[in-house]
Design an enzyme around this catalytic site. Structure first.
Site, short mmCIF file in Angstrom:
data_model
loop_
_atom_site.label_atom_id
_atom_site.label_comp_id
_atom_site.label_asym_id
_atom_site.label_seq_id
_atom_site.Cartn_x
_atom_site.Cartn_y
_atom_site.Cartn_z
N ASN A 84 0.75 -1.05 -0.16
CA ASN A 84 -0.06 0.04 0.00
C ASN A 84 0.90 1.34 0.11
O ASN A 84 1.82 1.26 0.62
CB ASN A 84 -0.94 0.07 1.26
CG ASN A 84 -2.25 -0.87 1.02
OD1 ASN A 84 -2.66 -1.09 -0.18
ND2 ASN A 84 -2.42 -1.69 2.03
N HIS A 85 0.34 2.30 -0.87
CA HIS A 85 0.96 3.60 -0.83
C HIS A 85 0.24 4.57 0.09
O HIS A 85 -1.28 4.33 0.19
CB HIS A 85 1.13 4.14 -2.19
CG HIS A 85 2.32 3.18 -2.90
ND1 HIS A 85 3.04 3.65 -4.15
CD2 HIS A 85 2.71 1.97 -2.73
CE1 HIS A 85 3.75 2.65 -4.50
NE2 HIS A 85 3.59 1.58 -3.64
N GLN A 86 0.83 5.86 0.22
CA GLN A 86 -0.05 6.79 0.73
C GLN A 86 -0.99 7.12 -0.41
O GLN A 86 -0.63 7.25 -1.52
CB GLN A 86 0.76 8.08 1.29
CG GLN A 86 1.67 7.99 2.38
CD GLN A 86 2.46 9.27 2.75
OE1 GLN A 86 3.51 9.40 1.97
NE2 GLN A 86 1.86 10.06 3.52
N THR A 100 0.52 9.24 -5.29
CA THR A 100 0.77 8.17 -4.58
C THR A 100 2.21 7.79 -4.74
O THR A 100 2.75 6.71 -4.14
CB THR A 100 -0.11 6.90 -4.82
OG1 THR A 100 0.01 6.85 -6.18
CG2 THR A 100 -1.41 7.75 -4.66
N PRO A 136 -2.28 3.10 4.47
CA PRO A 136 -3.53 2.56 4.72
C PRO A 136 -3.50 0.83 5.05
O PRO A 136 -3.54 0.18 4.44
CB PRO A 136 -4.23 2.46 3.37
CG PRO A 136 -2.94 2.84 2.34
CD PRO A 136 -1.97 3.25 3.04
#
Length: 204
Positions: A81-83, A89, A110
């Site tokens: 997951n990325h910001q 992102t 996340p």
């Protein structure tokens, strides 16, 4: 009284199928007794299919007892997951050289929690399971499915994204089976009850 749960390769030394618990080296992957993994090349490939599983995140892959995992099943963990709240992102901090000043904290990412597979779950070939998914006891996941939502006990799901096709049994029977928890019986009782566990007359 059945095969030895501590045997790595229970099929006469064939290395394409293993009792998974006995091959795992990552402490954040927890597997129950008699769960097997089948691989056309080598069952030791399993951990390669658990992607983006970074120690600093600490998420776990938890798989219950008596599960059946076919070749090519991929578990995507939270490290993928990325910001998502910024304009982009793109993971600038990953590349250093001054970009590390925008390194996100775990709170910024996340994180969706542990991925938990229940007991007696059958996962077909080339299934992808996304981070933080919970799959209930007795579920069946069809080949080539992508699992993006939690799966109810004794549900059959399939597709991309996977949706519920039907329940294996009535709601009343599912409640009874979840209370029964046959996978927690002594192996002697399981062995004695094989005719009932595999028979078509579920009411017995």
């Amino acid at each position: 009284m059945g095969p030895d749960k501590n045997e790595k390769y229970p099929l006469n030394g064939q290395k394409r199928l293993c009792f998974l618990k006995n091959t795992i080296t990552n402490p954040n992957i927890i597997v129950g007794d008699y769960t097997y993994y089948d691989d056309f090349e080598d069952a030791l490939n399993f951990e390669k299919n658990v992607k983006y599983h970074y120690d600093f995140i600490g998420d776990k892959l938890i798989i219950g007892k008596f599960c059946m995992i076919a070749p090519g099943v991929t578990f995507i963990m939270n490290g993928a997951n990325h910001q998502q709240k910024g304009v982009t992102t793109y993971p600038f901090s990953l590349f250093g050289n001054g970009w590390e000043r925008v390194m996100p904290t775990l709170h910024d990412l996340p994180i969706k929690g542990d991925t938990v597979i229940g007991n007696d779950v059958w996962i077909g070939s080339n299934v992808t399971i996304m981070p933080g998914i919970r799959i209930g006891d007795g579920a069946i996941i069809a080949t080539n499915s992508t699992v993006t939502k939690d799966v109810a006990p004794y549900a059959i799901i399939g597709g991309n994204p996977a949706i519920e096709i039907r329940k294996r049994f009535s709601d009343i029977k599912i409640k009874e089976l979840l209370e029964l928890q046959w996978w927690n019986w002594d192996i002697e009782k399981i062995t004695e009850s094989l005719g009932y566990l595999t028979g078509k007359k579920i009411e017995k």
